[in-house]
Design an enzyme around this catalytic site. Structure first.
Site, PDB file in Angstrom:
ATOM      1  CD  GLU A  57      -1.754  -2.453   1.260  1.00 52.47           C
ATOM      2  OE1 GLU A  57      -2.350  -3.404   0.804  1.00 52.47           O
ATOM      3  OE2 GLU A  57      -0.853  -2.747   2.050  1.00 52.47           O
ATOM      4  CG  HIS A 126     -11.121  -7.966   5.719  1.00 51.85           C
ATOM      5  ND1 HIS A 126     -10.594  -8.782   6.630  1.00 51.85           N
ATOM      6  CD2 HIS A 126     -10.425  -8.061   4.506  1.00 51.85           C
ATOM      7  CE1 HIS A 126      -9.396  -9.393   6.055  1.00 51.85           C
ATOM      8  NE2 HIS A 126      -9.561  -8.847   4.668  1.00 51.85           N
TER       9      HIS A 126
END
Length: 334
Positions: A57, A126
């Site tokens: 990321e 998540h």
């Protein structure tokens, strides 16, 4: 269209209109993304316009900052908002500051897309809602749509913006609105007015809230999935609440917020994110500052708890109908 299709349509439109736009992220190319939001775009626009990246990321955001500085308009995808943290330094120290630090010689027109929020049994890694981290950073705009029509128009406006935008997509409503009554059948987007999405280009100006439902008893300020939950609870209880979908957290449409609260005299803020230092705290402070003499009661907040997002107790954590109803009744009784 459902929200995934609307986002795909927005990306397709922009890739076609502007050769400087590129998409990058984990599995977004051949695979079409974990939620298929980029499905078919690599095949149509080529591997140099829509391409996969390593699982990094920090690298994804860092590369996008460099692309933006050199004249491209990158749209990086972070597969889940929970994984955006490694890219924070690049977003905060580089993307958000580039225009300021260069005395306007450079701009950073990049839009970071990322699914966020709970309601899918994703557990602590998540389901997070980190939007308040970005509203704290000057130089970054934060956008959260609540329906397919808005998702496409807002995403197009975000990509065209000359400053970095974090575009959070509530994954719980990718395929249909969610009422918060988790034990009831799921409603598809095809039965909702927000699914009427034109194929062609259109944009929705950033910084403009939408009044989803007009009312007189109190004002509910919310965004994303919680817009549908709040409307469903209002209809279920019969309380005449006005529901404001903020759509853009920064820049915030404070004029619409102020006008509604001054009309109703009561205000409630609803979001999934944890309570302490959540964006609801900023909203409560702004309402207090601007509407103090119009308020009949203190501002009420219904939020997630100050804990990691639980898997087995998701519906206790999620700001659902029971907690929202209790808060509304408290407001109108005081």
């Amino acid at each position: 269209m459902n929200m995934i299709e609307a986002i795909n349509s927005a990306l397709d439109n922009m890739l076609t209109r502007d050769p400087d736009i590129v998409l990058l992220g984990e599995d977004i190319g051949f695979f079409g993304g974990v939620f298929r939001a980029t499905a078919g775009l690599q095949k149509k626009h080529g591997k140099t316009r829509v391409f996969d990246t390593p699982i990094s990321e920090c690298g994804i955001i860092g590369a996008a900052v460099g692309m933006a500085a050199y004249g491209l308009r990158p749209v990086p995808e972070i597969q889940f908002a929970d994984y955006i943290y490694p890219g924070l330094d690049q977003l905060v120290s580089e993307a958000a500051r580039l225009r300021y630090r260069s005395a306007n010689d450079f701009i950073c027109p990049m839009t970071v897309r990322s699914p966020f929020g709970g309601g899918i049994f994703g557990g602590q890694t998540h389901s997070q809602s980190p939007e308040s981290l970005f509203t704290h950073v000057c130089g970054i705009k934060t956008v959260i749509p609540s329906n397919p029509y808005d998702a496409k128009g807002l995403l197009i406006a975000a990509i065209e913006d000359n400053d970095p935008v974090v575009f959070f997509e509530p994954k719980r409503i990718y395929n249909g609105p969610f009422s918060g009554f988790y034990d009831r059948p799921v409603e598809p987007w095809s039965k909702h007015a927000g699914s009427d999405v034109p194929q062609d280009y259109y944009r929705i100006e950033l910084g403009k809230a939408a009044t989803v439902r007009e009312g007189e008893a109190l004002t509910i300020l919310t965004y994303g999935t919680m817009v549908h939950v709040c409307v469903a609870v209002v209809m279920e209880t019969g309380i005449d609440a006005e529901v404001i979908d903020l759509r853009t957290l920064l820049p915030l449409d404070i004029e619409t917020v102020e006008a509604s609260v001054k009309k109703t005299g009561r205000c409630m803020v609803v979001h999934e994110a944890t309570r302490t230092s959540g964006f609801g705290a900023e909203l409560a402070a702004l309402v207090q500052e601007r509407c103090f003499y119009h308020l009949e009661t203190p501002v009420e907040r219904v939020t997630g708890f100050d804990t990691p997002y639980p898997h087995s107790l998701e519906w206790a954590y999620f700001p659902g109908p029971v907690r929202i109803t209790r808060a509304m009744q408290k407001l109108i009784q005081e």
